[in-house]
Design a protein around this motif. Structure first.
Motif, short mmCIF file in Angstrom:
data_model
loop_
_atom_site.label_atom_id
_atom_site.label_comp_id
_atom_site.label_asym_id
_atom_site.label_seq_id
_atom_site.Cartn_x
_atom_site.Cartn_y
_atom_site.Cartn_z
N VAL A 134 0.83 -1.20 -0.19
CA VAL A 134 -0.11 0.03 0.01
C VAL A 134 0.91 1.19 0.05
O VAL A 134 0.50 2.20 -0.60
CB VAL A 134 -1.07 0.10 1.05
CG1 VAL A 134 -1.50 1.47 1.34
CG2 VAL A 134 -1.91 -1.18 0.93
N LEU A 135 2.11 1.29 0.78
CA LEU A 135 2.92 2.40 0.61
C LEU A 135 3.51 2.64 -0.54
O LEU A 135 3.64 3.71 -1.16
CB LEU A 135 4.23 2.11 1.58
CG LEU A 135 3.82 2.29 3.06
CD1 LEU A 135 5.14 1.74 3.95
CD2 LEU A 135 3.30 3.62 3.54
N PHE B 127 1.63 1.83 -3.54
CA PHE B 127 0.32 2.46 -4.41
C PHE B 127 0.75 4.05 -3.82
O PHE B 127 0.30 4.87 -4.94
CB PHE B 127 -0.94 1.81 -3.75
CG PHE B 127 -1.23 0.69 -4.35
CD1 PHE B 127 -1.79 0.61 -5.64
CD2 PHE B 127 -1.19 -0.58 -3.74
CE1 PHE B 127 -2.14 -0.71 -6.49
CE2 PHE B 127 -1.62 -1.75 -4.37
CZ PHE B 127 -1.94 -1.85 -5.71
N GLU B 128 0.80 4.12 -2.55
CA GLU B 128 0.83 5.64 -2.30
C GLU B 128 1.85 6.51 -2.97
O GLU B 128 1.59 7.45 -3.54
CB GLU B 128 0.98 6.02 -0.90
CG GLU B 128 -0.03 5.24 0.22
CD GLU B 128 0.09 5.22 1.58
OE1 GLU B 128 1.43 6.02 2.12
OE2 GLU B 128 -0.49 4.70 2.54
N ASN C 165 0.51 7.22 -6.27
CA ASN C 165 -0.39 8.33 -6.33
C ASN C 165 0.27 9.67 -6.15
O ASN C 165 0.00 10.54 -6.89
CB ASN C 165 -1.47 8.01 -4.95
CG ASN C 165 -2.50 7.14 -5.31
OD1 ASN C 165 -2.64 6.59 -6.43
ND2 ASN C 165 -2.94 6.69 -4.17
N ARG C 166 1.41 9.93 -5.39
CA ARG C 166 1.97 10.95 -5.32
C ARG C 166 2.76 11.39 -6.69
O ARG C 166 2.64 12.66 -7.13
CB ARG C 166 2.94 11.08 -4.36
CG ARG C 166 2.73 10.76 -2.93
CD ARG C 166 1.60 12.02 -2.29
NE ARG C 166 2.72 13.12 -2.07
CZ ARG C 166 3.25 13.24 -1.01
NH1 ARG C 166 3.18 12.47 -0.23
NH2 ARG C 166 4.13 14.34 -0.86
#
Lengths: 326, 326
Positions: free
Chosen positions: B41-42, B44-45, B48-49
């Motif tokens: 998930v980190l 994916f984050e 996203n950035r």
């Protein structure tokens, strides 16, 4: 159209069928109280299984268009929310992640101080924290609605002012009508509604005048008076229905993992469990009672329709997408 | 149309601009080797950035339609994948969760035995495990593509047979051409391609005949011979480009947390790092070399167009959505 702005039932096929019997087109359901991120994902997973198991009764709600689909196919659209920011832990980038997974409401606090703001049970209300201000902006960006139902007054007004999109109090009543700790004073209701936000009326007995004995007429008159003061278009229903839950669940809601003592919250040592619902709202089949009661107050058909669901529909349609598209 | 079936670069604005210079419309990028769910998930984050920071260069890819958008706006659509099933841990319901977050490929194994199947470096290949069979079905349901690039032969054939949707080997070459452990024998390539699956050619030197010295002509002749045997429509490019990565990353890819010793994988004690890329494919600006080389082999324009991207486009369009809609 009927939309309920908050429920936390012990979900079952029985309740999904009652939603249909009650003509409920959409509900906002709580999927986290004190859960961390991974535990919250387990709750998303649980709902994915229910959507697979009961495709004729429910569907996942992500935008207002899903309510149109629900109505066209005689189902209920289920929108997710958190009563605490615990699912995003200390990581602002989880705001977008939980929105992608389907979260549409997040309370900044649940009774206690959080990393973001102060809860309504704290002695001191700090307003928004440094992280709280950042997270509200990020929630604005992705379309995750700020819900201040369990927050302190100062924090709530600060959130309404700081947010550049409307916020909500999904489930509470006016403090002037029933002076419960969780009910909201006029300046709080005004701060939320005058910025386009929504106020959802609770039928949870601890929020009612006379608790479980509150009459339908008394409740509906209160709604009508609130509409006169703050505008009928900013009001909805948020029953806070916790149907079929064992009392261990209300203890989890109040105590989580933050204390080793028992906190009775709105209950008491002699009455620690869930209170009895008022006789005119036992479960989802009783929305017609509220609708009838509101009509009897003299509210117009348009006003009643808005409060029963139309206003939440408009709010959902404007606030669940990225900021740039609104 | 140009689509790369696998990259794992040390992403930067420089590389995003090179993707545009190379006319790359879409890439499948690895976002997990050994990461557990929360660590993934980190990642994916982090993407996203980047999507926020470089909206003029890249966009998140979820369906083939995003490639159309990328082409219309001169950007690159980025599709996510995992080289290991570690992100779903022991929880089959995480398959739908990671798909919702954007994952579109998942390898069942990365070199070693996993909970699902056997990797190509194990002495014993068990085929699909009990959980592996269940997870493949779940991946079929949601539209998460099974990738067997680093799996054992028996596991790969078992996955191709058990899956009711086409699977992929995103990055490898035929073993008959370059007998590397990671390259695939004919019966493996046949099992994947005859069920509608895709085989992506790697330009990672350890997979090339003559390694970094392999000529463009030799590589392209191999592609043309593979097209004759298995059909040009089932072939694409999966460069395995690991641009700008420090050697610590190739060690993480090989060693993860599963051993306290050093595993050199396709490297060796004397050459443990990333090998030099062939001179005709240094980075994303060099796709035109491959396209020119393929034309020189006598492959038709349609065949070359398919291998350079059209085939991946068709495969993406058929395999990234829920099974019921295909």
């Amino acid at each position: 159209m009927r939309i309920d702005g908050l429920q936390y039932a012990n979900w079952s096929e029985k309740i999904f069928r009652q939603l249909r019997e009650g003509g409920v087109d959409a509900i906002h359901v709580t999927i986290a109280y004190h859960e961390n991120f991974r535990e919250t994902v387990l709750n998303f997973e649980k709902w994915n299984r229910w959507f697979e198991q009961f495709p004729d009764l429910i569907l996942k709600g992500q935008t207002a268009a899903d309510i149109d689909t629900a109505r066209a196919t005689e189902r209920t659209a289920v929108f997710f929310g958190f009563q605490n920011p615990s699912p995003i832990e200390d990581d602002i980038s989880l705001v977008e992640i939980v929105h992608t997974l389907g979260a549409r409401f997040m309370q900044l606090t649940y009774n206690n101080q959080s990393l973001l703001a102060s809860g309504c049970y704290e002695d001191e209300d700090t307003g928004l924290t440094r992280m709280g201000k950042q997270v509200v902006r990020e929630m604005n960006c992705v379309g995750l609605v700020v819900d201040m139902s369990h927050s302190g007054d100062r924090s709530t007004i600060a959130a309404a002012d700081h947010s550049d999109r409307p916020i909500a109090i999904t489930h509470a009543n006016p403090h002037a009508w029933a002076p419960a700790l969780r009910n909201k004073r006029d300046d709080v209701i005004r701060a939320v509604t005058e910025n386009g936000g929504m106020f959802g009326f609770s039928v949870y007995p601890h929020h009612l005048k006379g608790k479980s004995e509150c009459s339908l007429q008394d409740f509906c008159e209160m709604v009508a008076r609130t509409a006169e003061r703050f505008g009928a278009t900013q009001l909805g229903i948020g029953t806070d229905l916790c149907q079929d839950q064992p009392d261990s669940v209300v203890e989890w809601m109040r105590v989580g993992r933050w204390t080793k003592e028992i906190d009775y919250g709105e209950g008491s040592k002699s009455a620690p469990g869930f209170p009895d619902m008022p006789e005119w709202f036992r479960d989802n089949r009783d929305f017609s009672n509220i609708e009838r009661g509101l009509r009897a107050t003299g509210l117009s058909e348009a006003e009643v329709g808005g409060i029963m669901g139309g206003n939440w529909y408009r709010f959902f349609s404007e606030n669940f997408g990225p900021k740039t598209t609104t």
